[in-house]
Design an enzyme around this catalytic site. Structure first.
Site, PDB file in Angstrom:
ATOM      1  N   GLY A   1      -8.346 -11.505  25.744  1.00  0.00           N
ATOM      2  CA  GLY A   1      -7.743 -10.320  25.109  1.00  0.00           C
ATOM      3  C   GLY A   1      -6.919  -9.552  26.128  1.00  0.00           C
TER       4      GLY A   1
ATOM      5  N   GLY B   1      -4.157  -7.020  25.276  1.00  0.00           N
ATOM      6  CA  GLY B   1      -4.543  -5.861  24.469  1.00  0.00           C
ATOM      7  C   GLY B   1      -4.649  -4.578  25.278  1.00  0.00           C
ATOM      8  CD  GLN B   2      -6.512   1.274  23.995  1.00  0.00           C
ATOM      9  OE1 GLN B   2      -7.384   0.873  23.215  1.00  0.00           O
ATOM     10  NE2 GLN B   2      -6.318   2.554  24.233  1.00  0.00           N
TER      11      GLN B   2
ATOM     12  NE  ARG C   1      -0.822 -15.976  16.437  1.00  0.00           N
ATOM     13  CZ  ARG C   1      -1.746 -16.393  15.563  1.00  0.00           C
ATOM     14  NH1 ARG C   1      -2.044 -17.669  15.485  1.00  0.00           N
ATOM     15  NH2 ARG C   1      -2.349 -15.542  14.759  1.00  0.00           N
TER      16      ARG C   1
ATOM     17  CG  ASP D   1      -7.920 -19.627  18.833  1.00  0.00           C
ATOM     18  OD1 ASP D   1      -8.741 -18.692  18.777  1.00  0.00           O
ATOM     19  OD2 ASP D   1      -7.554 -20.288  17.840  1.00  0.00           O
TER      20      ASP D   1
ATOM     21  CE1 TYR E   1     -14.551  -3.908  17.043  1.00  0.00           C
ATOM     22  CE2 TYR E   1     -15.249  -1.653  16.598  1.00  0.00           C
ATOM     23  CZ  TYR E   1     -14.793  -2.613  17.481  1.00  0.00           C
ATOM     24  OH  TYR E   1     -14.565  -2.280  18.794  1.00  0.00           O
TER      25      TYR E   1
ATOM     26  CE  LYS F   1     -16.998  -5.025  19.353  1.00  0.00           C
ATOM     27  NZ  LYS F   1     -16.681  -5.952  20.465  1.00  0.00           N
TER      28      LYS F   1
ATOM     29  CB  ILE G   1     -10.277   3.239  25.171  1.00  0.00           C
ATOM     30  CG1 ILE G   1     -11.687   2.624  25.139  1.00  0.00           C
ATOM     31  CG2 ILE G   1      -9.707   3.248  26.593  1.00  0.00           C
ATOM     32  CD1 ILE G   1     -12.730   3.320  25.969  1.00  0.00           C
TER      33      ILE G   1
END
Ligand code: AKB
Length: 318
Positions: A8, A11-12, A36, A53, A142, A146, A172
């Site tokens: 990831g 990502g952020q 991707r 992936d 989600y 988790k 975040i």
């Protein structure tokens, strides 16, 4: 030293964690993988970058073997708001992807950091000063992924001795990479709009209280936890951590102190509001403080000042 893998990584959190780890351990020691999306030049040019992936176990295995990975920061995940739009994909990425990472970690004796979230709690959880160990009955896919992820990570530690550790991240706040479809995203969007347009329309109600943290503390928490002597840890997956609890109204009032023309109004998204309403107001993170010395550097004011300064510089260059 065996290498570190960040999934990831586009990502952020991943984009900044990769640079933080490269600075700490060396550029050639950290492999960033995305799914991707193309990485920024900074991410690609500062060290190793690959595509992977996590839902494909062969690809996970090939990557871990190819680079001799000793530690995996597994950040690839579908966030809360996007997850509710496509629960099947959220389950596949968040659970099957995690299972693949844990299996490959078991075979290759790698340690694994997996972020959990305030989303691992639900409407039956005590809302204020939410304890480390309490009721976890989330109502989003989600959140379900988790909680299942926390249990799976603890299982891999207890059963196979895989060194799994994690924190329950709040929202975040950061200026490098935009978050990708969470309920707490308003707390990032508000800064972009405050600087560019002096006006923001918030998708959560003004009095929605949630835990938040500035990115430098999010990075520090992950790496500090992974660096802790394991004999100190009574818990593993996952530790409550937080920096401050805010509502959109409070955040807007504080931003107004820096940008007096700033105005906020509200156009509530009922789906996102329902998700936010199912989460705690503020977590008790005393166990993280006790077991591995967690302590945030940025309070609300310090975050706001730094965020406005750094984001303004960034937006001027664009
Ligand atoms: C989200 O809003 O989905 C995330 C989280 C709190 O885990 N930022």
């Amino acid at each position: 030293m065996r290498k570190i893998l960040v999934t990831g990584a586009v990502g952020q959190i991943g984009s900044e964690l990769t640079m933080y780890l490269r600075k700490k351990y060396g550029d050639d020691k950290v492999v960033a993988v995305g799914h991707r999306t193309q990485p920024s030049e900074k991410l690609r040019n500062s060290g190793l970058f690959d595509f992977m992936d996590c839902t494909n176990i062969k690809q996970v295995e090939n990557t871990v073997k190819k680079y001799d990975i000793g530690t995996i920061y597994h950040l690839a995940a579908v966030l809360s708001a996007v997850g509710e739009k496509n629960p099947q994909t959220a389950w596949n990425v968040n659970i099957n992807g995690l299972y693949n990472v844990l299996e490959v970690a078991r075979e290759n004796k790698s340690a694994v950091f997996v972020p959990s979230s305030i989303a691992a709690f639900g409407p039956d959880t005590p809302k204020d000063n939410t304890p480390q160990d309490t009721i976890q009955r989330p109502t989003t896919i989600y959140g379900v992924s988790k909680v299942a992820g926390e249990l799976l990570c603890d299982y891999y530690y207890l059963k196979f001795g895989v060194d799994t550790r994690g924190v329950r991240y709040p929202g975040i706040i950061s200026y490098e990479t935009l978050p990708g479809g969470g309920t707490t995203d308003y707390a990032v969007e508000i800064f972009y709009k405050a600087i560019k347009n002096k006006k923001y329309t918030c998708f959560l109600k003004e009095d929605t209280m949630l835990d938040m943290m500035y990115m430098p503390d999010a990075l520090k928490s992950a790496v500090d936890l992974m660096e802790t002597d394991p004999s100190k840890l009574k818990h593993r997956n996952a530790f409550n951590v937080t920096s401050f609890s805010i509502t959109p109204r409070l955040l807007a009032e504080e931003i107004k102190k820096e940008i007096p023309e700033f105005e906020i109004d509200y156009d509530v998204d009922p789906e996102k509001q329902a998700i936010a309403d199912s989460w705690p107001n503020n977590l008790d993170d005393s166990i993280a403080k006790e077991e591995w010395g967690w302590s945030p550097t940025y309070n609300l004011r310090a975050m706001i000042k730094d965020m406005i300064e750094k984001l303004s510089e960034k937006l001027k260059k664009q």
